[in-house]
Design a protein around this motif. Structure first.
Motif, PDB file in Angstrom:
ATOM      1  N   UNK A  38       0.873  -1.173   0.000  1.00 50.96           N
ATOM      2  CA  UNK A  38       0.000   0.000   0.000  1.00 50.96           C
ATOM      3  C   UNK A  38       0.907   1.219   0.000  1.00 50.96           C
ATOM      4  N   UNK A  39       0.685   2.139  -0.940  1.00 51.32           N
ATOM      5  CA  UNK A  39       1.506   3.345  -1.054  1.00 51.32           C
ATOM      6  C   UNK A  39       0.692   4.539  -0.550  1.00 51.32           C
ATOM      7  N   UNK A  40       1.177   5.155   0.530  1.00 52.90           N
ATOM      8  CA  UNK A  40       0.395   6.160   1.254  1.00 52.90           C
ATOM      9  C   UNK A  40       1.280   7.345   1.648  1.00 52.90           C
ATOM     10  N   UNK A  41       0.676   8.468   2.074  1.00 56.09           N
ATOM     11  CA  UNK A  41       1.474   9.615   2.515  1.00 56.09           C
ATOM     12  C   UNK A  41       2.316   9.281   3.748  1.00 56.09           C
ATOM     13  N   UNK A  54       2.833  -7.379   9.990  1.00 52.27           N
ATOM     14  CA  UNK A  54       3.662  -8.084   9.004  1.00 52.27           C
ATOM     15  C   UNK A  54       2.866  -8.544   7.787  1.00 52.27           C
ATOM     16  N   UNK A  55       1.591  -8.162   7.732  1.00 51.33           N
ATOM     17  CA  UNK A  55       0.724  -8.678   6.665  1.00 51.33           C
ATOM     18  C   UNK A  55       0.889  -7.959   5.333  1.00 51.33           C
ATOM     19  N   UNK A  56       1.465  -6.747   5.366  1.00 48.70           N
ATOM     20  CA  UNK A  56       1.511  -5.936   4.148  1.00 48.70           C
ATOM     21  C   UNK A  56       2.668  -4.942   4.212  1.00 48.70           C
ATOM     22  N   UNK A  57       3.506  -4.867   3.167  1.00 49.83           N
ATOM     23  CA  UNK A  57       4.524  -3.820   3.116  1.00 49.83           C
ATOM     24  C   UNK A  57       3.872  -2.441   2.950  1.00 49.83           C
TER      25      UNK A  57
END
Length: 216
Positions: A38-41, A54-57
């Motif tokens: 997920x790419x976020x601010x 640890x479920x998602x980078x």
């Protein structure tokens, strides 16, 4: 095939008005549909990393969207984001320096940010819509020499996003071990599949998961 494509997707929300509720939905959807990250601010990285565990980078952006922060600021942003739990960093290059042919400074900056990232993934956004073909090829060479992990087409905040021609060009000119990320304007699974076929290893988009959710 749609589910297979999701493994390439950085599920993205970078709007100025993004709230925690919206970020949380991005994280949940990215986990549910098997996105790459997920790419976020940056302001939400610590909260997001704690939420996803640890479920998602968690990926964030540096020098975004214009790229003209100083190198010292970009290095600080990268270190800060990693300390707060970011696994991946997408930085924007200084396009003005590239156009001034200040190639060593552009390369040194990428190298400095990569050093700050350590073993975390660094993707370098070159904003292809603002570049000539010669400049795109030059950036492929610079990104390769600087030791970044990916070269990325676009922020999604400029005049245009990823094109098939740009991904094809970048794939042809990057050195061994450098991957390609297409981002900006990817609005269908057909387009996503074509980007992957042409050599994209990651896709920055929010629309594909929205399409999957609409089908449910």
């Amino acid at each position: 095939m749609n589910q297979e494509i999701m493994k390439y997707v950085d599920h993205t929300l970078l709007s100025q008005t993004a709230t925690w509720e919206e970020i949380r939905e991005i994280l949940e959807d990215a986990m549910k549909y098997g996105a790459a990250s997920a790419c976020i601010p940056a302001a939400y990285v610590k909260q997001a990393a704690q939420y996803a565990g640890q479920k998602l980078p968690v990926c964030t952006v540096i020098g975004f969207p214009n790229g003209y922060s100083t190198t010292e600021v970009k290095v600080f942003e990268a270190r800060d984001a990693i300390e707060k739990g970011a696994s991946e960093i997408d930085m924007v290059v200084n396009v003005g320096f590239l156009k001034d042919r200040r190639y060593k400074e552009v390369e040194d900056e990428i190298r400095a940010v990569k050093e700050a990232c350590g073993d975390r993934i660094l993707k370098v956004i070159i904003e292809t819509c603002l570049l000539t073909e010669e400049e795109k090829i030059k950036m492929c060479e610079i990104v390769t020499r600087a030791g970044a992990d990916y070269i990325k087409t676009s922020t999604g905040f400029s005049a245009a996003g990823a094109t098939f021609a740009d991904v094809e060009l970048m794939k042809r000119h990057v050195g061994k071990g450098v991957k390609v990320k297409a981002a900006g304007g990817i609005s269908s699974f057909a387009d996503a599949e074509e980007f992957v076929r042409l050599g994209a290893d990651r896709l920055g988009t929010s629309r594909l998961i929205r399409l999957l959710k609409a089908e449910e």
